[in-house]
Write an enzyme that holds these catalytic residues in place. Structure first.
Site, PDB file in Angstrom:
ATOM      1  CD  GLU A 146      -2.601   1.005   2.611  1.00  0.00           C
ATOM      2  OE1 GLU A 146      -3.576   1.810   2.103  1.00  0.00           O
ATOM      3  OE2 GLU A 146      -2.244  -0.073   4.132  1.00  0.00           O
ATOM      4  CD  GLU A 240      -7.468   1.077   6.660  1.00  0.00           C
ATOM      5  OE1 GLU A 240      -6.083   0.914   7.055  1.00  0.00           O
ATOM      6  OE2 GLU A 240      -6.660   1.728   5.481  1.00  0.00           O
TER       7      GLU A 240
END
Length: 279
Positions: A146, A240
Site C-alpha cells: 500500500e 478501513e
C-alpha cells in the site's frame, strides 16, 4: 466482488473474544473482515479460522512493519529481521485460512527519513519482496503493498510508484493496494490511480476523505467505481476506518473527533453505499 470491513472500527486488536461480532457483520452485508496482525508468533490462527468458517465469512489481514524493522534499512541485519517477520506473518495468514495480506509493508508507518527515497532503499525493498515471493507461493498467499500519503511515508506515495515497484519485483504474488483515503491526498485523479495500478491491483480500501462513512465526503466515487468496472476488478472493497476512541490505534490514525454518528454507521451505512454502486 467482495465487501469487507476493517476490525479497527471496533477494536484495536481483534481476538477470539471478538468473534461474537461476526454474525452481526454477516447480517449487515459483509463477506469478510480485515484483521490486524501484530505478533505472528503468538497469534491464535486456529481459533480465528474456526470462528470465521463457522460464520461463513472470510478474513484478510493487514500488517505494518514494527519499529526497529525496515526493508529499506542500510543494515543487512535489520532487513533480515524484517524479512523473517514477514515470513512469519505469511505463515499465520495461511494458517488462519486467509489468502491475502495487505498494508504498507516496507517501513514503520510514520517513519520519515527527512530525504527523498534513495536508489539503495528501492533496491533493498525489491530484493526483500523478491525473497518473499516463494514463501507467498508456498503458502498460497498474495501480498498487496500500500502506498501511503506523504505525512506517513516518503517511500511510495502514488499508484505509479507502487506499479513501478511491482514491475521490478516481477511476481504475481506481490501486488498493489490502492486506498481512496491516501489517493485523495496524493493523486491528481483518484480514478486514474486504479487504472495505473490495474495490472497489479489485488485489493481496494474504500475510505472517505475524512475516514468517515463512504459516500459522505468528497471522494469522487462515481469515477472510482467506473474505473474499477473498466479494469474488471473483482476483488475486495474493504472499508478501513478506526474507532473514535480506542487508544493508540485511534491516535496513530489521528482520529480526534467523531467521524459519524457512531462507528457502526461507517460500516453498515458504508457497505450499503458500496453495494448500491458496485453490486
Amino acid at each position: 466482488m467482495k465487501f469487507g470491513v476493517h476490525s479497527f472500527i471496533w477494536t484495536a486488536n481483534f481476538g477470539p473474544s471478538d468473534l461474537t461480532m461476526l454474525p452481526r457483520l454477516k447480517a449487515g452485508g459483509f463477506d469478510g473482515v480485515e484483521l490486524p496482525l501484530f505478533d505472528p508468533l503468538t497469534y491464535p490462527a486456529a481459533e480465528i479460522r474456526k470462528g470465521f468458517e463457522a460464520n461463513d465469512l472470510e478474513c484478510t489481514f493487514s500488517v505494518v512493519i514494527p519499529d526497529g524493522m525496515s526493508m529499506l534499512s542500510d543494515d543487512a541485519g535489520v532487513r533480515g529481521k524484517t524479512r523473517v517477520y514477514m515470513e512469519n506473518c505469511i505463515k499465520v495468514v495461511a494458517a488462519a485460512g486467509s489468502k491475502l495480506v495487505v498494508g504498507p509493508m516496507y517501513s514503520p508507518v510514520g517513519y520519515i527519513s527527512g530525504q527523498r527515497r534513495s536508489a539503495d532503499e528501492w533496491k533493498h525493498a525489491v530484493e526483500c519482496y523478491q525473497s518473499l515471493a516463494p514463501v507467498l507461493e508456498r503458502h498460497d498467499v498474495t501480498m498487496a503493498v500500500e502506498p501511503l500519503n506523504r505525512f506517513e511515508t516518503y517511500f511510495v506515495n502514488t499508484a505509479a510508484d507502487l506499479a513501478a515497484l511491482c514491475d521490478e519485483v516481477g511476481s504475481s504474488r506481490v501486488g498493489a493496494l490502492i486506498d481512496t483515503f491516501h489517493a485523495n491526498i496524493e493523486e491528481k485523479d483518484i480514478a486514474s490511480a486504479y487504472r495505473t495500478a490495474a495490472r497489479h491491483l489485488k485489493h481496494v480500501h474504500t475510505c472517505e476523505n475524512d475516514r468517515g462513512t463512504p459516500g459522505s465526503g468528497h471522494v469522487e466515487w462515481d469515477s472510482v467505481f467506473q474505473a474499477l468496472r473498466d479494469i474488471h476488478y473483482d476483488g475486495w472493497l474493504t472499508i478501513e476506518s478506526f474507532g473514535f476512541s480506542i487508544g493508540g490505534i485511534s491516535a496513530a490514525a489521528s482520529i480526534w473527533r467523531d467521524l459519524a454518528p457512531s462507528p457502526d454507521d461507517i460500516a453498515f451505512e458504508g457497505v450499503k453505499f458500496l453495494k448500491a454502486h458496485m453490486s
